[in-house]
Write an enzyme that holds these catalytic residues in place. Structure first.
Site, PDB file in Angstrom:
ATOM      1  CG  HIS A  72      -0.391   0.379   2.497  1.00 23.06           C
ATOM      2  ND1 HIS A  72       0.031  -0.542   3.444  1.00 23.06           N
ATOM      3  CD2 HIS A  72      -0.157   1.591   3.047  1.00 23.06           C
ATOM      4  CE1 HIS A  72       0.481   0.091   4.499  1.00 23.06           C
ATOM      5  NE2 HIS A  72       0.379   1.394   4.287  1.00 23.06           N
ATOM      6  CG  ASP A 117      -0.103  -3.899   2.799  1.00 22.81           C
ATOM      7  OD1 ASP A 117       0.477  -3.439   1.797  1.00 22.81           O
ATOM      8  OD2 ASP A 117      -0.454  -3.206   3.775  1.00 22.81           O
ATOM      9  N   GLY A 210       2.821   6.823   8.573  1.00 22.09           N
ATOM     10  CA  GLY A 210       4.231   7.066   8.286  1.00 22.09           C
ATOM     11  C   GLY A 210       5.122   5.922   8.698  1.00 22.09           C
ATOM     12  CB  SER A 212       2.685   2.337   6.186  1.00 17.98           C
ATOM     13  OG  SER A 212       1.436   2.512   6.789  1.00 17.98           O
ATOM     14  N   GLY A 213       4.946  -0.003   6.177  1.00 15.20           N
ATOM     15  CA  GLY A 213       6.035  -0.604   5.415  1.00 15.20           C
ATOM     16  C   GLY A 213       7.256  -0.949   6.238  1.00 15.20           C
TER      17      GLY A 213
END
Length: 268
Positions: A72, A117, A210, A212-213
Site C-alpha cells: 500500500h 500487503d 508514516g 507503514s512498510g
C-alpha cells in the site's frame, strides 16, 4: 536452515540482524528516540514532489540490493530509498539515497480487503554494507510468534494521532497478540488472517501513519534480529486504540515469494 546463513553470504563480514550499535531496549511499553544507527536495516521510503523528496513509508533492508516494504506504500510516484538515516532533518555521514531499479508489488495485493500487503524494491545500485547500513535477518518460513513475544516497531511515523511525523527514528515495544485473540469479534475479527501478525492493542502505543512498510523487529536467542512483520494497517479511530493492535504482514508467510522475486537474495 535459518535465513541468517543465507544473508551472511550477502552481508559478508557484517552478517544480518546484528547491529554494531545494539538498540537500547526495555520491557516498558512506550515510544522513544532510538540509539543512533541501532536499527541499521531501517530505511525511509520517500517520494518526489517538485524538486524535493518527502518521507512516506518505512522499509527494511534484507540484502545489499533488496528492501522489503508494504504494497500500500507503492503508487505511481517517483521514489527513492534513504538508508543509514537517524534524523530525517539533517545530513548525516554515511547515509545515502538510492533510486529503485524496480518495484515488485505482490501480484495478489488486495487493497479492498487488505490482503498480501507486501512489496520488494530492488535498489539500482547495491549498497556497501557498513556499521550504519546492514540487513535484517528473515525468519524461517512458517514461523509463528508466541503470544506476548516482545517485538519492536521502528519508524518515523506520526508521534500521536494527527500529530507530526517524527524527525528522529522512534522505537516502541509492541507485544505480539495471538491470532485467536486478535481475530475475536471485539478485536479485529475476520479482517485479520493467518498471514498477518497483531502487536500492541493495549490502548497505549501502536504504529501510526508514516510507519507503514517498516519492520516489526523480533530478537532471536542468539541476539540477532528478524523482521517478522511489515506494518500494514491500524485503527481508523486512532493510533493507540484499545483492542485494535497494529497489524503487520507476516513475513514468514511470504518467504517463498520473497525468494522467488529476489532470486533467493543472491541478486546483488
Amino acid at each position: 536452515m535459518k535465513f541468517v546463513i543465507l544473508a551472511l553470504f550477502v552481508a559478508g563480514a557484517y552478517g544480518c540482524g546484528l547491529p554494531t550499535y545494539p538498540p537500547t531496549i526495555t520491557r516498558v511499553v512506550g515510544g522513544d528516540d532510538v540509539r543512533e544507527h541501532s536499527w541499521p536495516w531501517q530505511v525511509s521510503l520517500q517520494y518526489r514532489s517538485g524538486s524535493n523528496y518527502y518521507h512516506t513509508c518505512g522499509g527494511t533492508l534484507i540484502s545489499s540490493q533488496w528492501v522489503l516494504t508494504a504494497a500500500h506504500c507503492i503508487g505511481s510516484r517517483t521514489y527513492r530509498v534513504y538508508l543509514g538515516k537517524h534524523n530525517l532533518k539533517t545530513n548525516e555521514d554515511g547515509s545515502m539515497a538510492i533510486s529503485p531499479a524496480k518495484i515488485v508489488v505482490h501480484e495478489k495485493w488486495d487493497s479492498y480487503r487488505i490482503r498480501n500487503d507486501i512489496a520488494l524494491i530492488k535498489l539500482s545500485t547495491p549498497v556497501t554494507l557498513s556499521d550504519t547500513i546492514m540487513p535484517a535477518c528473515l525468519p524461517n518460513s512458517g514461523d509463528i510468534l508466541d503470544h506476548n513475544a516482545p517485538c519492536y516497531v521502528t519508524g518515523w511515523g506520526r508521534l500521536w494521532t494527527g500529530g507530526p511525523i517524527a524527525d528522529i527514528l522512534q522505537q516502541a515495544l509492541l507485544p505480539v497478540v495471538s491470532h485467536p485473540t486478535c481475530s475475536r469479534g471485539d478485536w479485529w475479527g475476520s479482517l485479520v488472517t493467518n498471514d498477518m501478525i497483531c502487536a500492541g492493542g493495549d490502548g497505549q502505543l501502536a504504529s501510526c501513519n508514516g510507519d507503514s512498510g517498516g519492520p516489526l523487529n523480533c530478537q532471536n536467542p542468539d541476539g540477532s534480529w528478524d523482521v517478522h512483520g511489515v506494518v500494514s494497517f491500524g485503527s481508523s479511530m486512532g493510533c493507540n486504540y484499545a483492542k485494535k493492535p497494529s497489524v503487520f504482514t507476516r513475513v514468514s508467510g511470504y518467504i517463498p515469494w520473497i525468494n522467488n522475486v529476489s532470486g533467493k537474495l543472491y541478486g546483488y
